[in-house]
Write a protein that holds these residues in place. Structure first.
Motif, mmCIF file in Angstrom:
data_model
loop_
_atom_site.group_PDB
_atom_site.id
_atom_site.type_symbol
_atom_site.label_atom_id
_atom_site.label_comp_id
_atom_site.label_asym_id
_atom_site.label_seq_id
_atom_site.Cartn_x
_atom_site.Cartn_y
_atom_site.Cartn_z
ATOM 1 N N UNK A 189 0.832 -1.209 0.000
ATOM 2 C CA UNK A 189 0.000 0.000 0.000
ATOM 3 C C UNK A 189 0.868 1.262 0.000
ATOM 4 N N UNK A 190 1.917 1.263 0.781
ATOM 5 C CA UNK A 190 2.749 2.458 0.915
ATOM 6 C C UNK A 190 3.543 2.770 -0.344
ATOM 7 N N UNK A 191 3.779 1.782 -1.185
ATOM 8 C CA UNK A 191 4.623 1.978 -2.367
ATOM 9 C C UNK A 191 3.832 1.994 -3.669
ATOM 10 N N UNK A 192 2.518 2.156 -3.576
ATOM 11 C CA UNK A 192 1.709 2.303 -4.776
ATOM 12 C C UNK A 192 1.307 1.009 -5.451
ATOM 13 N N UNK A 193 1.422 -0.115 -4.756
ATOM 14 C CA UNK A 193 1.024 -1.408 -5.311
ATOM 15 C C UNK A 193 -0.236 -1.876 -4.582
ATOM 16 N N UNK A 194 -1.325 -1.119 -4.798
ATOM 17 C CA UNK A 194 -2.540 -1.317 -4.000
ATOM 18 C C UNK A 194 -3.128 -2.716 -4.174
ATOM 19 N N UNK A 195 -3.041 -3.267 -5.381
ATOM 20 C CA UNK A 195 -3.574 -4.615 -5.588
ATOM 21 C C UNK A 195 -2.941 -5.592 -4.602
ATOM 22 N N UNK A 196 -1.617 -5.543 -4.491
ATOM 23 C CA UNK A 196 -0.944 -6.480 -3.587
ATOM 24 C C UNK A 196 -1.136 -6.093 -2.131
#
Length: 444
Positions: free
Chosen positions: A248-255
Motif C-alpha cells: 500500500x505504501x509503495x503504490x502497489x494497492x492490488x498487492x
C-alpha cells in the motif's frame, strides 16, 4: 514424559477451519466503508511488485525475522541462506522463487492473478479458470470455490481481491514444510524442524501448525505436550500483514489488498474453536486417561476421541458452508449473514496489535470451545458426532446432504453457535484490516 500425551500428536489432523473463507469475507466486508468505498485497483503480476520493490521487500523481510526471533514464542529462526537478497540481474522466476524461500512458503505456491467469484453473483460471463492454476491442492468433490482469471492492468474492486485472498493460504502455501514431511525443501532446508503435531505423512495435515494456535491450554498441558507450542500462525500474520502495508505504501494497492487477505486467513482460522483448542469436547484429565489406557494395550478410547473431535470439526464446517452457500445462491440473508456483517461489537475488543491474534482471537475461541462442541453434539445427527467408529471425513461428499436434512431437534442451538462464531470471524477480520490500513497511512 514425552509419551504421556502421545494422543495429542494425532488430534489436529483437520487443517482447514471454515472451509471456503471467501463467501464469509464478502459478507464481512461488503458494508465496511474502508473496503466498500475504496477505489478500484489494477491487477498486477507478483513479478512486477517484486521487481519494483526488491530492496524494500528484502529490508522488510529481514525486519520481520528479527522481530519474530525476539517476540514469537517457539519461533524457528529462518536460516541465513534463505534471506531475500536484492539482485537486479536475476530473472523474474528466480526472484519469485527466492521470495517464496524467504517467506518459507511451499515452492508450489501459485499466487496467480485470479478472483474467487462471490456466490451471490449470478450469471457471470467470465470463463472458469482451471483450479490447478490457482491452488496446489486438488479441490474435493464438494468444493465451493469458483475461480476466474484476472488480466494484468484490469480494474478490480478491493472487496473482490480481499475476499478472494482470504481463502488462499489453504491452496498449498504451507504444505510439507517440516523436515520430516515427504518432499520438504532441502536445499536449503526451511528450518522448521520436525512437524510438532499431526501426522507428518499426511500432506494436508502438515499445514495445521500454520493454521492453529493452542495458546491457552494451561501450564500442565504445555509441560506434558511442549511441541504444541510450536505453531506458526502468528508468523504468517506478521509476514503477510507487513507485506500488505509495504505494498500500500509503495503504490502497489492490488498487492496491498491481496496480502491483507492472506494475513486475515490466519486470523480467521483461530476464530474456530477446533483450531484454538486441542480437543474442545474433552478435559485434559480425560485425554490423559485414554492415552494411559492406550499405552496399556487398550487404544480404542483414544482412537475414538480422535475420530469424534475430527468428525465434529468437519460437521461444524459442513453446516456452516452449506447454510452460507444456500443463502448466497438464493440471495437471501439469515442469522449467519447478519452476524458476519454486524460491526456494532467491533469496538469491544482492544486495538489491533502484535498480541491480538494470541490474546484476543485465540483466547476467545478457546473459551468458546466447550459450548461449541456441545452445540454440535445436540444439533447434528447422532451418528455423525457421537459414534467413535464412524469417520465422517471418509464419507463427507456423499453424506453432506443427509447431514443437513437429518437434523436433531436442537438445530437452532447449532445455528446460534455458528452465528456467534461468525460474529467473531467478522469482527476480528475487520479489526485486523483496520490495523493494517492504519499502519500503511503516511506518518504526519
Amino acid at each position: 514424559m514425552r509419551h504421556v500425551l502421545f494422543l495429542l500428536a494425532w488430534l489436529p489432523t483437520v487443517a482447514q477451519a471454515w472451509g471456503n473463507h471467501s463467501p464469509l469475507c464478502y459478507r464481512a466486508f461488503e458494508r465496511m466503508p474502508e473496503v466498500a468505498e475504496a477505489a478500484a485497483v489494477k491487477a498486477e503480476p507478483l513479478a512486477d511488485f517484486l521487481r519494483d520493490q526488491e530492496a524494500a521487500i528484502a529490508a522488510a523481510l529481514d525486519a520481520q525475522e528479527a522481530w519474530a526471533r525476539e517476540h514469537l514464542k517457539g519461533h524457528a529462526p529462518r536460516p541465513q541462506a534463505l534471506r531475500f537478497v536484492p539482485d537486479a540481474r536475476r530473472s523474474d522466476a528466480d526472484r519469485r522463487a527466492a521470495f517464496l524461500r524467504a517467506l518459507r512458503l511451499s515452492p508450489q505456491t501459485r499466487l496467480a492473478l485470479y478472483l474467487q467469484v462471490d456466490p451471490r453473483e449470478v450469471g457471470t460471463t467470465r470463463p472458469a479458470l482451471d483450479a490447478g492454476l490457482v491452488t496446489a491442492v486438488p479441490p474435493g468433490k464438494g468444493a465451493t470455490q469458483r475461480f476466474v482469471a484476472l488480466q494484468p492492468g484490469e480494474a478490480v474492486a478491493p472487496l473482490a481481491v480481499l475476499a478472494s485472498a482470504c481463502d488462499e493460504p489453504d491452496y498449498g502455501h504451507d504444505l510439507n514444510l517440516f523436515d520430516d514431511n515427504p518432499g520438504s525443501p532441502a536445499d536449503p532446508p526451511y528450518g522448521f524442524g520436525p512437524q510438532p503435531f499431526g501426522n507428518p505423512a499426511v500432506a494436508i495435515g502438515s499445514q495445521a501448525p500454520f493454521h492453529m494456535g493452542f495458546f491457552h491450554q494451561g501450564v500442565l498441558f504445555n509441560t506434558l505436550a511442549p511441541s504444541f507450542a510450536r505453531t506458526f500462525t502468528e508468523l504468517r500474520v506478521q509476514q503477510y500483514g507487513g507485506l500488505a502495508v509495504l505494498a500500500w505504501q509503495t503504490g502497489h494497492a492490488y498487492w496491498g489488498w491481496r496480502f491483507a487477505g492472506l494475513a486475515l486467513h490466519h486470523v480467521e482460522d483461530l476464530t474456530q474453536p477446533y483450531h484454538a483448542s486441542a480437543a474442545p469436547g474433552a478435559t485434559l484429565a480425560y485425554m490423559m486417561w485414554v492415552n494411559l489406557k492406550a499405552q496399556l494395550g487398550a487404544p480404542a478410547d483414544r482412537q475414538g476421541l480422535v475420530v469424534l473431535q475430527s468428525n465434529r470439526h468437519f460437521v461444524l464446517e459442513e453446516f456452516q458452508t452449506r447454510w452460507i452457500m444456500d443463502a448466497a445462491r438464493r440471495q437471501q440473508d439469515g442469522p449467519l449473514e447478519w452476524a458476519l456483517r454486524d460491526a456494532t461489537g467491533d469496538t469491544r475488543y482492544p486495538p489491533w496489535g502484535p498480541a491480538y491474534v494470541r490474546e484476543v482471537v485465540a483466547a476467545e475461541a478457546f473459551a468458546a470451545g466447550p459450548a461449541t462442541d456441545a452445540a454440535v453434539v445436540v444439533g447434528a445427527p447422532a451418528k455423525f458426532v457421537t459414534d467413535p467408529h464412524f469417520d465422517f471425513a471418509a464419507h463427507e461428499a456423499e453424506l453432506g446432504p443427509e447431514l443437513v436434512r437429518d437434523l436433531q431437534g436442537r438445530r437452532e442451538a447449532l445455528h446460534q453457535a455458528i452465528a456467534r462464531l461468525l460474529g467473531h470471524f467478522g469482527a476480528h477480520s475487520r479489526n485486523a484490516l483496520r490495523g493494517l490500513l492504519e499502519q500503511a497511512r503516511p506518518v504526519r
